[in-house]
Design a protein around this motif. Structure first.
Motif, PDB file in Angstrom:
ATOM      1  N   LEU A 153       0.839  -1.212   0.000  1.00  0.00           N
ATOM      2  CA  LEU A 153       0.000   0.000   0.000  1.00  0.00           C
ATOM      3  C   LEU A 153       0.867   1.253   0.000  1.00  0.00           C
ATOM      4  O   LEU A 153       0.534   2.251  -0.653  1.00  0.00           O
ATOM      5  CB  LEU A 153      -0.945  -0.008   1.207  1.00  0.00           C
ATOM      6  N   GLU A 154       1.988   1.210   0.708  1.00  0.00           N
ATOM      7  CA  GLU A 154       2.905   2.346   0.733  1.00  0.00           C
ATOM      8  C   GLU A 154       3.511   2.569  -0.660  1.00  0.00           C
ATOM      9  O   GLU A 154       3.589   3.701  -1.141  1.00  0.00           O
ATOM     10  CB  GLU A 154       4.009   2.075   1.772  1.00  0.00           C
ATOM     11  N   GLU A 155       3.886   1.469  -1.296  1.00  0.00           N
ATOM     12  CA  GLU A 155       4.453   1.554  -2.649  1.00  0.00           C
ATOM     13  C   GLU A 155       3.434   2.169  -3.620  1.00  0.00           C
ATOM     14  O   GLU A 155       3.766   3.017  -4.449  1.00  0.00           O
ATOM     15  CB  GLU A 155       4.840   0.129  -3.094  1.00  0.00           C
ATOM     16  N   LEU A 156       2.181   1.752  -3.502  1.00  0.00           N
ATOM     17  CA  LEU A 156       1.139   2.251  -4.408  1.00  0.00           C
ATOM     18  C   LEU A 156       0.939   3.754  -4.234  1.00  0.00           C
ATOM     19  O   LEU A 156       0.684   4.487  -5.189  1.00  0.00           O
ATOM     20  CB  LEU A 156      -0.184   1.530  -4.151  1.00  0.00           C
ATOM     21  N   LYS A 157       1.063   4.197  -2.973  1.00  0.00           N
ATOM     22  CA  LYS A 157       0.867   5.622  -2.678  1.00  0.00           C
ATOM     23  C   LYS A 157       1.927   6.492  -3.343  1.00  0.00           C
ATOM     24  O   LYS A 157       1.689   7.641  -3.690  1.00  0.00           O
ATOM     25  CB  LYS A 157       0.927   5.811  -1.152  1.00  0.00           C
ATOM     26  N   GLN A 158       3.135   5.903  -3.511  1.00  0.00           N
ATOM     27  CA  GLN A 158       4.259   6.656  -4.094  1.00  0.00           C
ATOM     28  C   GLN A 158       4.201   6.719  -5.619  1.00  0.00           C
ATOM     29  O   GLN A 158       4.996   7.420  -6.234  1.00  0.00           O
ATOM     30  CB  GLN A 158       5.614   6.003  -3.750  1.00  0.00           C
ATOM     31  N   MET A 159       3.313   5.960  -6.232  1.00  0.00           N
ATOM     32  CA  MET A 159       3.368   5.838  -7.694  1.00  0.00           C
ATOM     33  C   MET A 159       2.943   7.126  -8.390  1.00  0.00           C
ATOM     34  O   MET A 159       1.989   7.780  -7.980  1.00  0.00           O
ATOM     35  CB  MET A 159       2.504   4.652  -8.155  1.00  0.00           C
ATOM     36  N   ASP A 160       3.670   7.456  -9.456  1.00  0.00           N
ATOM     37  CA  ASP A 160       3.468   8.703 -10.193  1.00  0.00           C
ATOM     38  C   ASP A 160       2.054   8.740 -10.804  1.00  0.00           C
ATOM     39  O   ASP A 160       1.722   7.939 -11.690  1.00  0.00           O
ATOM     40  CB  ASP A 160       4.543   8.763 -11.293  1.00  0.00           C
ATOM     41  N   GLY A 161       1.257   9.676 -10.334  1.00  0.00           N
ATOM     42  CA  GLY A 161      -0.131   9.792 -10.786  1.00  0.00           C
ATOM     43  C   GLY A 161      -0.270  10.181 -12.252  1.00  0.00           C
ATOM     44  O   GLY A 161      -1.345  10.032 -12.836  1.00  0.00           O
ATOM     45  N   LYS A 162       0.814  10.685 -12.836  1.00  0.00           N
ATOM     46  CA  LYS A 162       0.751  11.029 -14.263  1.00  0.00           C
ATOM     47  C   LYS A 162       0.956   9.785 -15.126  1.00  0.00           C
ATOM     48  O   LYS A 162       0.580   9.758 -16.290  1.00  0.00           O
ATOM     49  CB  LYS A 162       1.832  12.051 -14.608  1.00  0.00           C
ATOM     50  N   LYS A 163       1.568   8.765 -14.535  1.00  0.00           N
ATOM     51  CA  LYS A 163       1.869   7.545 -15.308  1.00  0.00           C
ATOM     52  C   LYS A 163       0.891   6.415 -15.031  1.00  0.00           C
ATOM     53  O   LYS A 163       0.662   5.560 -15.884  1.00  0.00           O
ATOM     54  CB  LYS A 163       3.285   7.060 -14.981  1.00  0.00           C
ATOM     55  N   TYR A 164       0.349   6.402 -13.801  1.00  0.00           N
ATOM     56  CA  TYR A 164      -0.504   5.273 -13.401  1.00  0.00           C
ATOM     57  C   TYR A 164      -1.732   5.763 -12.646  1.00  0.00           C
ATOM     58  O   TYR A 164      -1.636   6.679 -11.829  1.00  0.00           O
ATOM     59  CB  TYR A 164       0.273   4.321 -12.467  1.00  0.00           C
ATOM     60  N   LEU A 165      -2.864   5.113 -12.931  1.00  0.00           N
ATOM     61  CA  LEU A 165      -4.055   5.311 -12.115  1.00  0.00           C
ATOM     62  C   LEU A 165      -4.148   4.118 -11.167  1.00  0.00           C
ATOM     63  O   LEU A 165      -4.118   2.964 -11.615  1.00  0.00           O
ATOM     64  CB  LEU A 165      -5.290   5.357 -13.024  1.00  0.00           C
ATOM     65  N   VAL A 166      -4.193   4.397  -9.873  1.00  0.00           N
ATOM     66  CA  VAL A 166      -4.217   3.315  -8.878  1.00  0.00           C
ATOM     67  C   VAL A 166      -5.552   3.360  -8.134  1.00  0.00           C
ATOM     68  O   VAL A 166      -5.871   4.360  -7.487  1.00  0.00           O
ATOM     69  CB  VAL A 166      -3.062   3.482  -7.857  1.00  0.00           C
ATOM     70  N   ILE A 167      -6.332   2.288  -8.231  1.00  0.00           N
ATOM     71  CA  ILE A 167      -7.633   2.236  -7.555  1.00  0.00           C
ATOM     72  C   ILE A 167      -7.590   1.138  -6.496  1.00  0.00           C
ATOM     73  O   ILE A 167      -7.417  -0.040  -6.808  1.00  0.00           O
ATOM     74  CB  ILE A 167      -8.765   1.945  -8.563  1.00  0.00           C
ATOM     75  N   VAL A 168      -7.682   1.560  -5.231  1.00  0.00           N
ATOM     76  CA  VAL A 168      -7.666   0.616  -4.112  1.00  0.00           C
ATOM     77  C   VAL A 168      -9.082   0.519  -3.573  1.00  0.00           C
ATOM     78  O   VAL A 168      -9.667   1.521  -3.154  1.00  0.00           O
ATOM     79  CB  VAL A 168      -6.710   1.106  -2.996  1.00  0.00           C
ATOM     80  N   SER A 169      -9.668  -0.678  -3.593  1.00  0.00           N
ATOM     81  CA  SER A 169     -11.042  -0.851  -3.109  1.00  0.00           C
ATOM     82  C   SER A 169     -11.023  -1.413  -1.681  1.00  0.00           C
ATOM     83  O   SER A 169     -10.030  -2.006  -1.260  1.00  0.00           O
ATOM     84  CB  SER A 169     -11.804  -1.813  -4.021  1.00  0.00           C
ATOM     85  N   THR A 170     -12.120  -1.212  -0.962  1.00  0.00           N
ATOM     86  CA  THR A 170     -12.198  -1.782   0.395  1.00  0.00           C
ATOM     87  C   THR A 170     -13.538  -2.465   0.603  1.00  0.00           C
ATOM     88  O   THR A 170     -14.568  -1.984   0.112  1.00  0.00           O
ATOM     89  CB  THR A 170     -12.072  -0.698   1.489  1.00  0.00           C
ATOM     90  N   TYR A 171     -13.524  -3.592   1.319  1.00  0.00           N
ATOM     91  CA  TYR A 171     -14.781  -4.195   1.807  1.00  0.00           C
ATOM     92  C   TYR A 171     -15.060  -3.471   3.127  1.00  0.00           C
ATOM     93  O   TYR A 171     -14.677  -3.940   4.202  1.00  0.00           O
ATOM     94  CB  TYR A 171     -14.614  -5.697   1.979  1.00  0.00           C
ATOM     95  N   TYR A 172     -15.667  -2.320   3.021  1.00  0.00           N
ATOM     96  CA  TYR A 172     -15.653  -1.306   4.079  1.00  0.00           C
ATOM     97  C   TYR A 172     -16.293  -1.762   5.384  1.00  0.00           C
ATOM     98  O   TYR A 172     -15.833  -1.421   6.470  1.00  0.00           O
ATOM     99  CB  TYR A 172     -16.373  -0.066   3.529  1.00  0.00           C
ATOM    100  N   ASN A 173     -17.371  -2.535   5.303  1.00  0.00           N
ATOM    101  CA  ASN A 173     -18.062  -2.917   6.550  1.00  0.00           C
ATOM    102  C   ASN A 173     -17.854  -4.387   6.905  1.00  0.00           C
ATOM    103  O   ASN A 173     -18.666  -4.991   7.593  1.00  0.00           O
ATOM    104  CB  ASN A 173     -19.559  -2.605   6.453  1.00  0.00           C
ATOM    105  N   ARG A 174     -16.760  -4.985   6.401  1.00  0.00           N
ATOM    106  CA  ARG A 174     -16.449  -6.367   6.775  1.00  0.00           C
ATOM    107  C   ARG A 174     -15.383  -6.378   7.862  1.00  0.00           C
ATOM    108  O   ARG A 174     -14.368  -5.690   7.729  1.00  0.00           O
ATOM    109  CB  ARG A 174     -15.924  -7.153   5.578  1.00  0.00           C
ATOM    110  N   PRO A 175     -15.577  -7.209   8.908  1.00  0.00           N
ATOM    111  CA  PRO A 175     -14.581  -7.264   9.991  1.00  0.00           C
ATOM    112  C   PRO A 175     -13.379  -8.121   9.618  1.00  0.00           C
ATOM    113  O   PRO A 175     -13.350  -8.738   8.538  1.00  0.00           O
ATOM    114  CB  PRO A 175     -15.368  -7.918  11.136  1.00  0.00           C
TER     115      PRO A 175
END
Ligand SMILES: C[S@@+](CC[C@H](N)C(=O)[O-])C[C@H]1O[C@@H](n2cnc3c(N)ncnc32)[C@H](O)[C@@H]1O
Length: 187
Positions: A153-175
């Protein structure tokens, strides 16, 4: 979509994207579910290159493809996914799948590790062609722990937004540390 399990979620986008004749990579072959889907999508004129470091996984994947008459569309290598750039040209790949963690029924000690996973993601990105996608299924908790998830997740955050679109999804209400599906699109 049949269900909303992480793999099915990722398969939905992979099905949308991969076309007949494409070159694809399954970075974590395991039991061959992703390799099989990619082989179906690329057709007779495409190719899928799959990797796993576990002999059992390579055998399971080959058996699976043989049963479905798809083995001719694939190369299944007993090799670490860090080496994937030795097998294909840069900017030639339409889709790369990663399903991190351990092989169900296999050796949990041979699960993916943060160091090699990060290198493999970086190498994989250089192989994607423009408009190509990378899907990541990230697990945490239990035997997987949290180190690999946090590092990716840290690596994904660093990725150049001009070169890559990064979409991180969450199962928001699952424990209990639900899995995290990620889609990266090379712009
Ligand atoms: C969750 S399983 C993959 C499941 C698979 N996608 C399927 O459809 O069955 C993770 C796999 O990654 C493999 N693996 C671990 N480290 C690896 C590495 N460095 N390179 C390639 N595969 C690796 C494991 O052996 C295991 O089979």
């Amino acid at each position: 979509m049949k269900n909303y399990q992480i793999t099915e979620w990722c398969h939905h986008f992979i099905r949308e994207h991969v076309k007949e004749g494409d070159l694809c990579i399954d970075a974590t072959a395991g039991n061959g579910n992703d390799t099989k889907l990619l082989c179906e999508l690329v057709g007779d004129t495409g190719k899928v290159i799959a990797f796993d470091i576990q002999h059992m996984a390579v055998e399971h994947t080959k058996k699976r493809l043989t049963e479905d008459g798809l083995l001719g569309r694939a190369e299944v290598h007993l090799d670490t996914h860090e080496n994937m750039s030795q097998y294909v040209e840069k900017e030639s790949v339409a889709c790369i799948t990663f399903n991190f963690g351990y092989l169900p029924g296999g050796d949990h000690a041979l699960s993916t590790k943060k160091e090699s996973s990060i290198v493999a993601i970086q190498n994989g990105l250089s192989l994607l062609k423009k408009g190509g996608i990378m899907s990541l299924c990230i697990y945490s908790g239990g035997d997987s722990g949290f180190e690999e998830r946090d590092a990716i997740l840290e690596e994904l955050k660093q990725m150049d937004g001009k070169k890559y679109l990064v979409i991180v999804s969450t199962y928001y209400n699952r424990p209990n540390n639900p899995p995290i599906p990620v889609l990266i699109i090379k712009l």
